[in-house]
Structure formats: structure tokens, C-alpha cells
Motif scaffolding. Structure first.
Motif, PDB file in Angstrom:
ATOM      1  N   LEU A 239      44.054 -52.114 -38.540  1.00  0.00           N
ATOM      2  CA  LEU A 239      44.797 -50.852 -38.505  1.00  0.00           C
ATOM      3  C   LEU A 239      44.549 -50.056 -39.784  1.00  0.00           C
ATOM      4  O   LEU A 239      44.275 -48.856 -39.740  1.00  0.00           O
ATOM      5  CB  LEU A 239      46.289 -51.127 -38.324  1.00  0.00           C
ATOM      6  N   MET A 240      44.627 -50.732 -40.934  1.00  0.00           N
ATOM      7  CA  MET A 240      44.409 -50.048 -42.203  1.00  0.00           C
ATOM      8  C   MET A 240      42.993 -49.516 -42.301  1.00  0.00           C
ATOM      9  O   MET A 240      42.760 -48.410 -42.807  1.00  0.00           O
ATOM     10  CB  MET A 240      44.714 -51.000 -43.362  1.00  0.00           C
ATOM     11  N   HIS A 241      42.031 -50.267 -41.794  1.00  0.00           N
ATOM     12  CA  HIS A 241      40.641 -49.816 -41.803  1.00  0.00           C
ATOM     13  C   HIS A 241      40.477 -48.545 -40.950  1.00  0.00           C
ATOM     14  O   HIS A 241      39.799 -47.583 -41.364  1.00  0.00           O
ATOM     15  CB  HIS A 241      39.726 -50.920 -41.263  1.00  0.00           C
ATOM     16  N   ALA A 242      41.129 -48.524 -39.774  1.00  0.00           N
ATOM     17  CA  ALA A 242      41.024 -47.374 -38.885  1.00  0.00           C
ATOM     18  C   ALA A 242      41.678 -46.142 -39.501  1.00  0.00           C
ATOM     19  O   ALA A 242      41.122 -45.039 -39.445  1.00  0.00           O
ATOM     20  CB  ALA A 242      41.663 -47.696 -37.532  1.00  0.00           C
ATOM     21  N   LEU A 243      42.853 -46.325 -40.119  1.00  0.00           N
ATOM     22  CA  LEU A 243      43.554 -45.192 -40.714  1.00  0.00           C
ATOM     23  C   LEU A 243      42.801 -44.635 -41.916  1.00  0.00           C
ATOM     24  O   LEU A 243      42.756 -43.421 -42.136  1.00  0.00           O
ATOM     25  CB  LEU A 243      44.970 -45.610 -41.131  1.00  0.00           C
ATOM     26  N   HIS A 244      42.180 -45.533 -42.678  1.00  0.00           N
ATOM     27  CA  HIS A 244      41.521 -45.106 -43.920  1.00  0.00           C
ATOM     28  C   HIS A 244      40.101 -44.592 -43.690  1.00  0.00           C
ATOM     29  O   HIS A 244      39.714 -43.531 -44.226  1.00  0.00           O
ATOM     30  CB  HIS A 244      41.499 -46.275 -44.902  1.00  0.00           C
ATOM     31  N   ASN A 245      39.329 -45.252 -42.863  1.00  0.00           N
ATOM     32  CA  ASN A 245      37.904 -44.936 -42.732  1.00  0.00           C
ATOM     33  C   ASN A 245      37.551 -44.121 -41.499  1.00  0.00           C
ATOM     34  O   ASN A 245      36.569 -43.367 -41.515  1.00  0.00           O
ATOM     35  CB  ASN A 245      37.087 -46.222 -42.713  1.00  0.00           C
ATOM     36  N   ILE A 246      38.358 -44.264 -40.422  1.00  0.00           N
ATOM     37  CA  ILE A 246      38.031 -43.553 -39.185  1.00  0.00           C
ATOM     38  C   ILE A 246      38.869 -42.274 -39.053  1.00  0.00           C
ATOM     39  O   ILE A 246      38.326 -41.174 -38.948  1.00  0.00           O
ATOM     40  CB  ILE A 246      38.229 -44.457 -37.959  1.00  0.00           C
ATOM     41  N   GLU A 247      40.192 -42.428 -39.080  1.00  0.00           N
ATOM     42  CA  GLU A 247      41.069 -41.264 -38.949  1.00  0.00           C
ATOM     43  C   GLU A 247      41.204 -40.499 -40.249  1.00  0.00           C
ATOM     44  O   GLU A 247      41.530 -39.301 -40.244  1.00  0.00           O
ATOM     45  CB  GLU A 247      42.457 -41.702 -38.443  1.00  0.00           C
ATOM     46  N   LYS A 248      41.007 -41.202 -41.367  1.00  0.00           N
ATOM     47  CA  LYS A 248      41.066 -40.610 -42.718  1.00  0.00           C
ATOM     48  C   LYS A 248      42.412 -39.910 -42.966  1.00  0.00           C
ATOM     49  O   LYS A 248      42.486 -38.768 -43.445  1.00  0.00           O
ATOM     50  CB  LYS A 248      39.923 -39.628 -42.930  1.00  0.00           C
TER      51      LYS A 248
END
Length: 250
Positions: A239-248
Motif C-alpha cells: 500500500l505504501m509503495h502504491a501511494l508513494h510511487n504510483i499515485e504519488k
């Protein structure tokens, strides 16, 4: 003591809203309509005051097309003593409505005006405040509890961003209602029958002789963009990876 309860006829809150193909507004043809829920709460509160003999007369008022009389008949069935329909097929903005209600208040001379904090169709939340300003009356908005201290003063608990705020206002005043003020009742069948005999006065908007220039023009109405499909994630790190790197977003 007299109470004025303004109310609006809106698309029923349980109906799915559809925008007209030309983008000029919301489709209302052959759509179930009802009294604005916040106005229904205001009417319920006025009825409770009358049941306690705090007030003696409740006047309901609605502005709009002929079908608004259905809403007023519902108000009469709930417990209003009389109703006033100001007929017009014009689309009116909050300031225009407030000016009309100012005229009604100056004509009927209520001690309190209680109304919904907003209508669920446009969610403007402006008419009550504008009306109080035009009349020069104190106002208590977003009321979740109302208590009469004496014949000239009411204590109102307001719902604000930081919690609850308690104020005292002198009469005459304008009060707008929030959801937690009460639970509206359903009209009993005998009261529905009695409502047919209660006075419902109809007058054209032009009879008020008010100058109601519109300051706002609706250029387009469109539905909200569809939401993106959701995605299942395995754990917090993903989840943290998606929020930080994908959704930014973080």
C-alpha cells in the motif's frame, strides 16, 4: 408566538440523479419528488414547539412551480396551520429566495424562522444566512439542539468543525437545522384528511413586486467522473509503495 417554516421541493434523496442530455440541469420529469429533508426536520421542530404550547401558529411557505403545493399539503398534514405558495416557474438563486422570504416575513411577522441548513439539490447552504442579514435578525445555523430560555431568548447548540458551540439568540431570529436535531414523523391518515381543509394561499411571484435580478448563471451541469476500479493489495508495504510511487500522494 408564530413560526415560519420555508421549504423546498427536491428530488427524493433515495432517487438516482440523472443529468439532462443537454447539460442544462438535473432530470426531474417523471422523477419522485419530496420535501427537502432538512426542511422536514425544521417542520418537525416547529410542531414539537407547538405541542409544548411554546408557539401557537406554524406557517409553511414554498416558492416554485405548482407541484410545490404537494409539499405544502404534506407540511399541513404534519401539523402546519396554514401554507403559502409563491408560484413561479423561474429558477431562483439563494439570494433571490432570501429576498422573497424577507418579504414573506415582513408580511406575516413571525417570531422565529426555522428552515433547513441547505437543500439537497444544490447544497448551497446560503439562504438562511442571507435571509437573516436582509432582515437584520440574529441567526443560529446548523442547530442540533434548541431550547427556549424564555419568551424572548433561545439557546441553540450548533454543530461546528471543532465540535459543538452553544449560543443564545434573541427573538425574532433565523435558525437553520442540522441532521441531529430530531427525527421527523410521518403524517397520520386523519391529519392527511384534515390537511385538505387547511388554508393554502397561492400567489404569483409578480404580486410581491420584488426586483430579483440573478447574479449567478449556471453554464453547465455534468455528472461526476466515474471512479477508478479498486485494487486489492497484499499488505501495508505494498500500500505504501502504491501511494508513494504510483499515485504519488505521499
Amino acid at each position: 408566538m408564530k413560526v415560519l417554516v420555508p421549504m423546498k421541493r427536491v428530488v427524493d434523496p433515495y432517487v438516482t440523479i440523472h443529468v439532462k442530455k443537454d447539460g442544462s440541469g438535473v432530470e426531474t420529469q417523471n422523477v419522485k419528488m419530496s420535501m427537502n429533508p432538512f426542511d422536514e426536520i425544521a417542520m418537525e421542530e416547529a410542531i414539537r414547539w407547538k405541542e409544548k404550547n411554546t408557539v401557537q401558529e406554524i406557517v409553511a411557505v414554498s416558492i416554485g412551480e405548482t407541484q410545490a403545493q404537494e409539499t405544502l399539503r404534506h407540511a399541513l398534514a404534519l401539523g402546519a396551520d396554514e401554507a403559502l405558495h409563491i408560484a413561479t416557474d423561474k429558477s431562483l438563486q439563494p439570494l433571490q429566495i432570501a429576498k422573497i422570504l424577507q418579504w414573506v416575513a415582513q408580511t406575516h411577522k413571525p417570531d422565529i424562522i426555522i428552515m433547513g441548513k441547505q437543500a439537497i439539490d444544490d447544497d448551497c447552504n446560503q439562504t438562511g444566512q442571507m435571509l437573516a442579514a436582509l432582515l437584520g435578525w440574529p441567526q443560529a445555523t446548523f442547530a442540533s439542539h434548541i431550547e427556549f430560555i424564555d419568551a424572548e431568548t433561545v439557546r441553540v447548540v450548533r454543530e461546528v468543525d471543532g465540535g459543538l458551540e452553544t449560543i443564545k439568540v434573541s427573538l425574532p431570529c433565523v435558525i437553520t437545522t442540522d441532521l441531529r436535531l430530531n427525527e421527523p414523523r410521518y403524517p397520520a391518515l386523519p391529519n392527511i384528511m384534515k390537511a385538505k381543509k387547511k388554508p393554502l394561499k397561492v400567489m404569483a411571484l409578480e404580486e410581491t413586486a420584488l426586483e430579483l435580478e440573478s447574479k449567478v448563471q449556471v453554464t453547465k451541469v455534468e455528472p461526476p467522473a466515474p471512479r477508478k476500479a479498486g485494487k486489492m493489495l497484499k499488505d501495508v508495504s505494498e500500500l505504501m509503495h502504491a501511494l508513494h510511487n504510483i499515485e504519488k500522494v505521499i
